[in-house]
Design a protein around this motif. Structure first.
Motif, short mmCIF file in Angstrom:
data_model
loop_
_atom_site.label_atom_id
_atom_site.label_comp_id
_atom_site.label_asym_id
_atom_site.label_seq_id
_atom_site.Cartn_x
_atom_site.Cartn_y
_atom_site.Cartn_z
N TRP A 59 37.02 47.73 32.16
CA TRP A 59 35.49 48.12 32.22
C TRP A 59 35.37 49.40 31.75
O TRP A 59 34.53 49.74 31.09
N ALA A 60 36.20 50.42 32.53
CA ALA A 60 36.13 51.86 32.18
C ALA A 60 36.33 52.23 30.86
O ALA A 60 35.48 53.02 30.02
N VAL A 61 37.30 51.42 30.27
CA VAL A 61 37.65 51.61 28.83
C VAL A 61 36.35 51.08 27.82
O VAL A 61 35.89 51.97 26.96
N PHE A 62 35.78 50.17 28.08
CA PHE A 62 34.76 49.46 27.45
C PHE A 62 33.48 50.27 27.54
O PHE A 62 32.83 50.38 26.76
N THR B 74 42.20 37.78 47.31
CA THR B 74 43.45 37.90 47.78
C THR B 74 44.28 38.89 47.07
O THR B 74 43.59 39.89 46.45
N ARG B 75 45.58 39.26 47.35
CA ARG B 75 46.24 40.37 46.67
C ARG B 75 46.34 40.16 45.22
O ARG B 75 46.11 41.20 44.44
N LYS B 76 46.50 39.24 44.87
CA LYS B 76 46.28 38.72 43.45
C LYS B 76 45.07 39.28 42.94
O LYS B 76 44.72 39.74 41.61
N GLY B 77 43.96 38.93 43.45
CA GLY B 77 42.45 39.20 43.20
C GLY B 77 42.48 40.70 43.08
O GLY B 77 41.74 41.25 42.30
N SER B 78 42.97 41.56 44.03
CA SER B 78 42.90 42.70 44.23
C SER B 78 43.57 43.49 43.04
O SER B 78 42.88 44.37 42.56
N ARG B 79 44.58 42.79 42.72
CA ARG B 79 45.29 43.34 41.44
C ARG B 79 44.45 43.09 40.00
O ARG B 79 44.36 44.11 39.26
N ALA B 80 44.08 41.74 39.96
CA ALA B 80 42.87 41.57 38.94
C ALA B 80 41.59 42.44 38.82
O ALA B 80 41.44 42.84 37.90
N LEU B 81 41.16 42.84 40.12
CA LEU B 81 39.99 43.59 40.09
C LEU B 81 40.54 45.05 39.63
O LEU B 81 39.74 45.54 38.78
N ASP B 82 41.79 45.50 40.04
CA ASP B 82 41.92 46.92 39.43
C ASP B 82 42.02 46.92 37.90
O ASP B 82 41.57 47.68 37.26
N ALA B 83 42.80 45.72 37.31
CA ALA B 83 42.67 45.65 35.82
C ALA B 83 41.61 45.61 35.31
O ALA B 83 41.33 46.13 34.20
N ARG B 84 40.66 44.71 36.03
CA ARG B 84 39.13 44.61 35.23
C ARG B 84 38.54 45.88 35.49
O ARG B 84 37.69 46.20 34.38
N LYS B 85 38.77 46.86 36.26
CA LYS B 85 37.95 47.86 36.56
C LYS B 85 38.38 48.86 35.49
O LYS B 85 37.68 49.89 34.73
N GLU B 86 39.57 48.83 35.21
CA GLU B 86 40.35 49.84 34.19
C GLU B 86 39.85 49.51 32.68
O GLU B 86 39.19 50.05 31.81
N MET C 50 13.99 47.20 35.40
CA MET C 50 14.31 46.66 33.93
C MET C 50 15.01 45.25 33.98
O MET C 50 15.96 45.12 34.70
N LYS C 51 14.70 44.47 33.07
CA LYS C 51 15.35 43.35 32.89
C LYS C 51 16.47 43.55 32.09
O LYS C 51 16.44 43.90 30.79
N ILE C 52 17.47 42.78 32.24
CA ILE C 52 19.00 42.97 31.61
C ILE C 52 19.13 41.61 30.80
O ILE C 52 18.95 40.68 31.44
N ASP C 53 19.58 41.69 29.54
CA ASP C 53 19.78 40.63 28.74
C ASP C 53 21.06 39.84 29.57
O ASP C 53 21.95 40.54 29.91
N LYS C 54 20.91 38.68 29.78
CA LYS C 54 21.76 37.79 30.58
C LYS C 54 23.09 37.64 29.64
O LYS C 54 24.00 37.69 30.27
N SER C 55 23.37 37.84 28.48
CA SER C 55 24.38 38.04 27.54
C SER C 55 25.17 39.22 27.98
O SER C 55 26.59 39.19 27.99
N LEU C 56 24.66 40.29 28.45
CA LEU C 56 25.24 41.49 28.66
C LEU C 56 26.04 41.16 30.17
O LEU C 56 27.23 41.91 30.50
N MET C 57 25.47 40.51 30.98
CA MET C 57 25.93 40.39 32.38
C MET C 57 27.04 39.37 32.38
O MET C 57 27.89 39.27 33.42
N SER C 58 27.10 38.55 31.31
CA SER C 58 27.82 37.19 31.58
C SER C 58 29.49 37.61 31.63
O SER C 58 30.43 36.95 32.26
N GLY C 59 29.97 38.59 30.99
CA GLY C 59 31.17 39.02 30.99
C GLY C 59 31.62 40.05 32.02
O GLY C 59 32.86 40.19 32.58
N SER C 60 30.71 40.28 32.94
CA SER C 60 30.91 41.21 34.01
C SER C 60 30.59 40.53 35.50
O SER C 60 30.91 41.37 36.43
N THR C 61 30.22 39.60 35.59
CA THR C 61 29.88 38.88 36.89
C THR C 61 31.20 38.69 37.77
O THR C 61 31.00 38.99 39.10
#
Length: 112
Positions: free
Chosen positions: A95-98, A81-93, A1-12
């Motif tokens: 994403w889950a709410v979204f 990085t450590r900062k990246g890991s913290r940012a990843l945790d925040a982004r995962k959270e 399935m081809k995904i609309d690129k605008s849906l991907m842009s915020g999650s890359t």
């Protein structure tokens, strides 16, 4: 399935940080692994990946090291990085709410 690129842009960035949470990788390796894990739904081009990586590096979310490859080329390896890991945790959270709220709207019955 081809995904609309605008849906991907915020999650890359979330996808790239998620890859790097497991191991350090070089660019082509990230492209191949992302395609593999997503059954080729996420087929990033180098022209898409590297600006994202540069942005993540500028934010201090990833670090880069260079290593000479077997054939004499220099390869850049990216690591979260450590900062990246913290940012990843925040982004995962985030994403889950979204995802929950999109599902709530999309899957709710609307009156006729």
């Amino acid at each position: 399935m081809k995904i609309d690129k605008s849906l991907m842009s915020g999650s890359t960035a979330l996808l790239i940080l998620s890859l790097l949470a497991g191991e350090e990788m070089y660019g082509y390796q990230m492209i191949a692994e992302l395609a593999r894990r997503s059954n080729h739904v996420f087929d990033l081009k180098e022209g898409t990946l590297y600006p994202i990586l540069h942005g993540l590096e500028a934010e201090g979310l990833v670090s880069v090291r260079e290593e000479k490859a077997e054939r004499g080329r220099t390869r850049k390896y990216y690591r979260i990085t450590r900062k990246g890991s913290r940012a990843l945790d925040a982004r995962k959270e985030e994403w889950a709410v979204f995802r929950e709220q999109v599902d709530a709207v999309v899957n709710s019955a609307s009156p006729a």
